[in-house]
Design an enzyme around this catalytic site. Structure first.
Site, short mmCIF file in Angstrom:
data_model
loop_
_atom_site.label_atom_id
_atom_site.label_comp_id
_atom_site.label_asym_id
_atom_site.label_seq_id
_atom_site.Cartn_x
_atom_site.Cartn_y
_atom_site.Cartn_z
N ASP A 156 0.78 -1.28 -0.06
CA ASP A 156 0.23 -0.07 -0.03
C ASP A 156 0.97 1.23 0.05
O ASP A 156 2.15 1.16 0.49
CB ASP A 156 -0.97 -0.21 1.36
CG ASP A 156 -2.24 0.76 1.13
OD1 ASP A 156 -2.26 1.59 0.00
OD2 ASP A 156 -2.98 0.79 1.84
N CYS A 157 0.42 2.27 -0.58
CA CYS A 157 1.35 3.56 -0.59
C CYS A 157 1.85 3.95 0.52
O CYS A 157 1.38 4.46 1.51
CB CYS A 157 0.40 4.67 -1.43
SG CYS A 157 0.07 4.19 -3.28
#
Length: 644
Positions: A156-157
């Site tokens: 995830d970012c």
């Protein structure tokens, strides 16, 4: 249309985290609380995005062509964003192995094994002390090894930055964090650490060229399968006219239609008849109910609002019930009451929006905001005609007040119905569109005091009477509900009958197959061989399959949709297992008076198993009950083990 002209062929979707707690702001992105529903949704979602017709099941899955690359996210046990000071970037989800196997991992396992997804995204949080994006047992051993992922694993970012600066896990430097994550099996980082510190990490010998090559291979193989280098001629001419074609707009409308759930319909308040309900009051909180399309979804072809939906059916008077969703003032209620006094029917649209439930925003309660409840009650107290309450929200709301109010004839839940969401839910109110109603709610709707029984940060799923924990999800919850999981009415009446006989699954154990103990209640009857380990038996053999045939009849005078849901109940007396579990469902349409046989084929190793507290998947002996809906029909299936 977000990627139009940008050549984007990777879609980091779907979100298949189990909706463990309905205060979570991202429940709207998920298919609900049931792991089997989540997995089934994932498989179909991914197949729809990825599969090229005629190439669905090629022998070498690493070379199977893809339309676009889907991504099942966020593995694992991620369902808290920001609640009472608890933040997803530092949260440590303490989860038992039993709950991990039975609930949190199952949708992802189905997504990889049955959906053949080409990407999996790890979550921000830690699980039992270890960041998911740095967990080799999760990424390398389970997702890629045990489940057999054909694709890449992405963070995830900014997850690695979170590991370094928010979690401060092991005191790792950026270089050390990259080494940990790549060793764990993380191929791609959404962020800047790989690009900024990757060379230094390699020069220091903390990652080898072989590991870098392996990650690049996983990424580039997906690019090749997408036709990134040599093109996919059959898709090269696609553009905006294809996206916004009428059949695709209708598909958005179909999704909104099938998601609508009728929660109450006293005295057949619905459907409305345009001949007798000519003057309609529409009292709105959500003037633009389609704003959800701006979140993680892209740009819609067009919008419709609730105003657009009702105008075609009568003389509509619109009144704003609150200034906004937060509804901090009751100053609009009087004018709404005046409109309702004169109308043949009053439609009140209330609920939540992205300022209350969304990514980064978890709820503190399960109530309508501000004066919305007062608005509904006061309008209902003076309305001339029937009151129809339409709820637009994702997580559940305690609407006991409306359920028990005799002045409120009907309640509809529309969720966040997307770009056609203003038109479709309100069309279902009228006799001409009665076939549209037939959905079921995908979560348990808890009473408001549920939030006082357990904190959102407690991952425990099973009840604990000593602590006053009532449990979570329909499989384990032992308290009262506003509406139970799978609830939903229709404008017509359906009856159910199981026409297939009760079955028997007789398994002869080999020398290398051993009986396993099951935890029983103190006075329960115990079989000599209580269960076998699923991994020890030949689940693909024909003897493990059984059929359930459900005869459904529409006993009403109008046509209708219905979702047939089949559950299995484990043998009586087994402790700390599910009360029931959904094993099959199918939506059907029946004309008035029509009958249809719906056939389900089940495998005992998938549909009758329990997960013991040591996380072993067991097939227990004894009488399992197959139940339709809330018990309208049932039939036993006996499982017997015989030694040599």
């Amino acid at each position: 249309m977000f990627n139009l002209g940008h050549g984007g062929l990777t879609y980091w979707s779907p979100n298949i985290n189990v909706a463990r707690d309905l205060r979570w702001g991202r429940v709207m992105e998920t298919p609900g609380e049931d792991p089997f529903v989540g997995g089934t949704y994932a498989v179909n979602y991914v197949r729809g995005l990825q599969d090229v017709e005629g190439e669905e099941f090629t022998q070498d899955l690493n070379s199977r062509p893809l339309k676009v690359s889907a991504c099942c996210k966020h593995i694992t046990a991620y369902d808290i964003d920001h609640w009472n000071g608890v933040d997803r970037h530092t949260f440590d989800a303490r989860v038992t192995e039993q709950d991990m196997t039975e609930t949190f991992q199952r949708p992802f396992e189905m997504c990889v094994k049955e959906g053949d997804v080409s990407s999996v995204m790890c979550s921000f949080n830690r699980v039992n002390g270890i960041p998911t994006c740095s967990d080799p047992n999760l990424l390398k051993e389970t997702v890629r090894g045990e489940w057999g992922l054909h694709g890449y694993i992405v963070s995830d970012c900014y997850s690695i930055d979170t590991i370094v600066n928010d979690m401060k896990w092991l005191g790792d430097t950026p270089v050390e964090a990259i080494s940990q994550s790549m060793h764990a099996g993380l191929d791609l980082e959404c962020g800047w650490y790989y690009s900024s510190y990757g060379v230094e990490t390699s020069k220091k010998g903390m990652i080898s060229e072989r590991e870098i090559d392996k990650a690049l291979s996983n990424l580039y193989v997906v690019l090749m399968r997408l036709g990134y280098f040599d093109g996919s001629p059959s898709y090269m001419s696609l553009g905006k006219p294809d996206i916004c074609a009428q059949q695709h707009i209708e598909l958005a409308a179909e999704a909104a239609r099938e998601g609508i759930v009728l929660l109450k319909n006293d005295n057949n308040s619905l459907p409305l008849n345009t001949n007798t309900h000519k003057n309609i009051a529409d009292i709105l909180i959500h003037y633009i109910c389609t704003q959800i399309v701006f979140v993680c979804i892209g740009i819609p072809c067009k919008y419709t609002s609730p105003k657009d939906g009702l105008s075609a059916f009568g003389n509509v008077t619109y009144e704003k019930g609150c200034a906004d969703v937060v509804c901090k003032s009751d100053s609009f209620i009087f004018s709404a009451m005046e409109v309702a006094k004169k109308a043949d029917a009053t439609v009140v649209v209330v609920g939540l929006d992205l300022s209350i439930e969304a990514e980064f925003v978890d709820r503190l309660d399960l109530l309508l905001p501000g004066y919305q409840t007062q608005l509904v009650n006061q309008v209902a107290s003076v309305a001339k005609g029937p009151i129809i309450l339409v709820l637009m929200c994702s997580g559940s709301i305690d609407v006991f007040f409306a359920k028990n109010n005799p002045n409120i004839g009907a309640i509809l839940w529309a969720g966040y119905p997307g770009e056609e969401g203003g038109r479709v839910p309100l069309l279902t109110l009228f006799l001409e569109n009665t076939i549209l109603v037939g959905g079921k709610i995908p979560t348990t709707w808890y009473p408001a005091d549920y939030v006082n029984a357990l904190p959102m940060s407690s991952m425990q799923l099973r009840p604990n009477d000593e602590l006053g924990y009532p449990g979570r999800t329909y499989k384990l919850y032992n308290g009262t509900t506003v509406f139970p999981f799978g609830y939903g009415l229709s404008y017509t009446n359906f009856s159910y009958e199981i026409t297939s006989p009760g079955g028997s699954i007789d398994i002869k154990l080999q020398n290398n197959q051993h009986c396993r103990d099951v935890t029983y209640e103190e006075d329960s009857y115990r079989l000599l061989c209580s269960a076998v380990l699923v991994d020890d038996v030949s689940c693909d053999a024909a003897g493990y399959e059984f059929e359930v045939v459900v005869r459904v009849q529409n006993n009403g005078t109008i046509d209708g949709n219905n979702v047939v849901m089949v559950y299995s109940k484990p043998p009586v007396g087994i402790l700390r297992t599910h009360q029931r579990q959904l094993i099959g469902f199918e939506r059907i349409f029946l004309k008035a008076g029509e009958t249809q046989n719906v056939k389900f084929l089940f495998n005992a190793c998938k549909s009758l198993i329990i997960v013991e507290n040591n996380a072993y998947r067991l097939l227990p002996a004894g009488e399992h009950m197959m139940v339709v809906g809330d018990g309208e029909a049932s039939v036993p299936v006996q499982v017997n083990f015989e030694g040599q």
